[in-house]
Design an enzyme around this catalytic site. Structure first.
Site, short mmCIF file in Angstrom:
data_model
loop_
_atom_site.label_atom_id
_atom_site.label_comp_id
_atom_site.label_asym_id
_atom_site.label_seq_id
_atom_site.Cartn_x
_atom_site.Cartn_y
_atom_site.Cartn_z
N ASP B 47 0.84 -1.21 0.00
CA ASP B 47 0.00 0.00 0.00
C ASP B 47 0.88 1.26 0.00
O ASP B 47 1.73 1.43 0.86
CB ASP B 47 -0.92 -0.01 1.22
CG ASP B 47 -1.96 1.07 1.16
OD1 ASP B 47 -1.59 2.26 1.30
OD2 ASP B 47 -3.14 0.75 0.97
N ARG B 48 0.61 2.12 -0.98
CA ARG B 48 1.43 3.33 -1.13
C ARG B 48 1.17 4.35 -0.02
O ARG B 48 2.01 5.19 0.26
CB ARG B 48 1.21 3.98 -2.50
CG ARG B 48 1.93 3.30 -3.64
CD ARG B 48 1.39 1.92 -4.02
NE ARG B 48 0.08 1.94 -4.66
CZ ARG B 48 -0.69 0.88 -4.82
NH1 ARG B 48 -0.34 -0.32 -4.35
NH2 ARG B 48 -1.86 0.97 -5.42
N CYS B 78 -0.21 5.08 -12.46
CA CYS B 78 -0.79 5.27 -11.12
C CYS B 78 -0.22 6.57 -10.58
O CYS B 78 0.99 6.69 -10.39
CB CYS B 78 -0.42 4.12 -10.20
SG CYS B 78 -0.91 4.42 -8.47
N ASN B 79 -1.09 7.55 -10.36
CA ASN B 79 -0.62 8.85 -9.88
C ASN B 79 -0.08 8.76 -8.46
O ASN B 79 0.99 9.29 -8.16
CB ASN B 79 -1.77 9.87 -9.93
CG ASN B 79 -2.14 10.25 -11.34
OD1 ASN B 79 -1.50 11.09 -11.96
ND2 ASN B 79 -3.19 9.63 -11.87
N THR B 80 -0.84 8.09 -7.58
CA THR B 80 -0.48 8.07 -6.17
C THR B 80 0.94 7.54 -5.97
O THR B 80 1.71 8.08 -5.17
CB THR B 80 -1.47 7.17 -5.38
OG1 THR B 80 -2.81 7.54 -5.75
CG2 THR B 80 -1.28 7.33 -3.89
N ALA B 81 1.28 6.49 -6.72
CA ALA B 81 2.59 5.85 -6.54
C ALA B 81 3.74 6.71 -7.03
O ALA B 81 4.91 6.37 -6.81
CB ALA B 81 2.60 4.49 -7.24
N THR B 119 -6.50 10.64 -5.12
CA THR B 119 -6.39 10.13 -3.75
C THR B 119 -5.67 11.18 -2.90
O THR B 119 -5.03 12.09 -3.45
CB THR B 119 -5.57 8.84 -3.73
OG1 THR B 119 -4.22 9.16 -4.09
CG2 THR B 119 -6.12 7.80 -4.70
N LYS B 156 -12.06 -0.73 -8.26
CA LYS B 156 -11.13 -1.82 -7.93
C LYS B 156 -11.87 -3.12 -7.59
O LYS B 156 -11.31 -4.20 -7.69
CB LYS B 156 -10.20 -1.40 -6.78
CG LYS B 156 -9.17 -0.33 -7.18
CD LYS B 156 -8.35 0.14 -6.00
CE LYS B 156 -7.37 1.26 -6.35
NZ LYS B 156 -6.27 0.85 -7.23
N CYS B 187 -6.26 10.37 -11.01
CA CYS B 187 -6.21 9.00 -10.49
C CYS B 187 -6.64 8.15 -11.67
O CYS B 187 -7.63 8.47 -12.34
CB CYS B 187 -7.17 8.85 -9.31
SG CYS B 187 -7.34 7.15 -8.72
#
Lengths: 220, 220
Positions: B47-48, B78-81, B119, B156, B187
């Protein structure tokens, strides 16, 4: 869970559709329930019809590379290239044979003859596999063989439009008229043009069969 | 042509949609015109948000493996990562930064404020990048922040249905009501629920921007 290695790119759109099917067939409440997939989407694999030896060498190299990055089960969403499967199997990983899995799936629907929508190379593989199981292959004849390849190359150009869909539906109809009680979508471009609802007899889609077999093999 | 390495699986459906976009944006008359893609679709990246250090180590290992199998340009839909991008860049390959590319794409649409659908982790990255360029970020407030994450987790779980789409559309509307003259789909799950036609101001889709940048980088 086991990591799936995908030899892809033959063609590119069919490979992406195959990945989407694997996900759709995976019971998942979140990301982590999905199968890990390492893939080589290689649209530059030498032509499987005209340069089979070079194609086999390239597929063998792809399989080995997928093994080095963690693949535990291999699959290739291209029927025609299964003529070169010996190169892939040399990597020493379980390889899910799409032709064998599809022929097994069509058996319950064996009603007289089994129609084959495939390239000449894929058709030869299906014909042999069906006959080995005592089933009667029904093949496209004459100009319909060229019409089929025109549909496939249309998809590879990005054309999944109404005219191309109608052409593929007509070809399935020709197989039924020639005695097919079931039809194999034996080329991964076919389901991009043809759905089960478009065909009056059971349509056994090789891409769907392979995706289901991958889910079973990787979640075992 | 250069081989694209994709760090995927965050989430799986967004990765497949991204691959389809890369193909749709590639001018192609046949298979061989498409970009070769080596991919690690890894839905088990830690989990980022809660385990950022472990996530960065895993992403670094994925990037190195992609390099060993021929990747020449790296991208991660993946933006969050992107908070962990240092691990990826350590592989020493060009990495197309999705946040930077998206902020560059929104500049022509900068009209007062720029809404962010992302996110919490992705939002922080966009907020900093927009402010660095003199743009004013417009953020979701209060319970809308939880509603956004419910939409994402819905995708998801496999839910891209009408209710989930309507919920995402309402959130875009909330950003416009709060002064956004453009909205960033920041996202990669967002475009699975929201199209440009659903939003009254320009929608800049980070997945589309990244796909276009990959096509340019790999066909250069």
């Amino acid at each position: 869970m086991r990591t799936l290695g995908v030899l892809g790119g033959m063609g590119p759109a069919a490979t992406v559709a195959f990945l989407a099917r694997v996900q759709a067939l995976t019971p998942a409440q979140g990301d982590a329930d999905h199968i890990r997939v390492v893939m080589d989407l290689n649209p530059q694999v030498p032509d499987r019809n005209t340069r089979p030896g070079e194609a086999e060498a390239e597929l063998a190299a792809m399989a080995l590379r997928l093994k080095t990055v963690g693949a535990e089960v291999l699959a290739m969403p291209c029927n025609t290239a299964h003529a070169q499967k010996a190169g892939i199997e040399a990597a020493g990983l379980p390889f899910i044979d799409m032709i064998a899995a599809t022929v097994a799936a069509v058996m319950p629907h064996n009603a007289g003859g089994v129609g084959i929508l495939a390239t000449p190379g894929g058709e030869a593989l299906y014909r042999a596999a069906l006959e080995a199981e005592g089933m009667r292959p029904v093949l496209l004849e004459g100009t319909d063989r060229d019409a089929f390849m025109a549909c496939v190359y249309g998809v590879k150009r990005g054309d999944s439009g109404a005219d191309n869909r109608a052409a593929m539906q007509r070809l399935a109809g020709a197989l039924i008229a020639a005695g097919a009680g079931a039809v194999i979508a034996g080329c991964t471009e076919v389901p991009l043009l043809l759905a089960a609802a478009d065909v009056a007899v059971p349509l056994v889609d090789s891409a769907e069969v392979l995706a289901q077999a991958c889910v079973v093999a990787c979640r075992a």
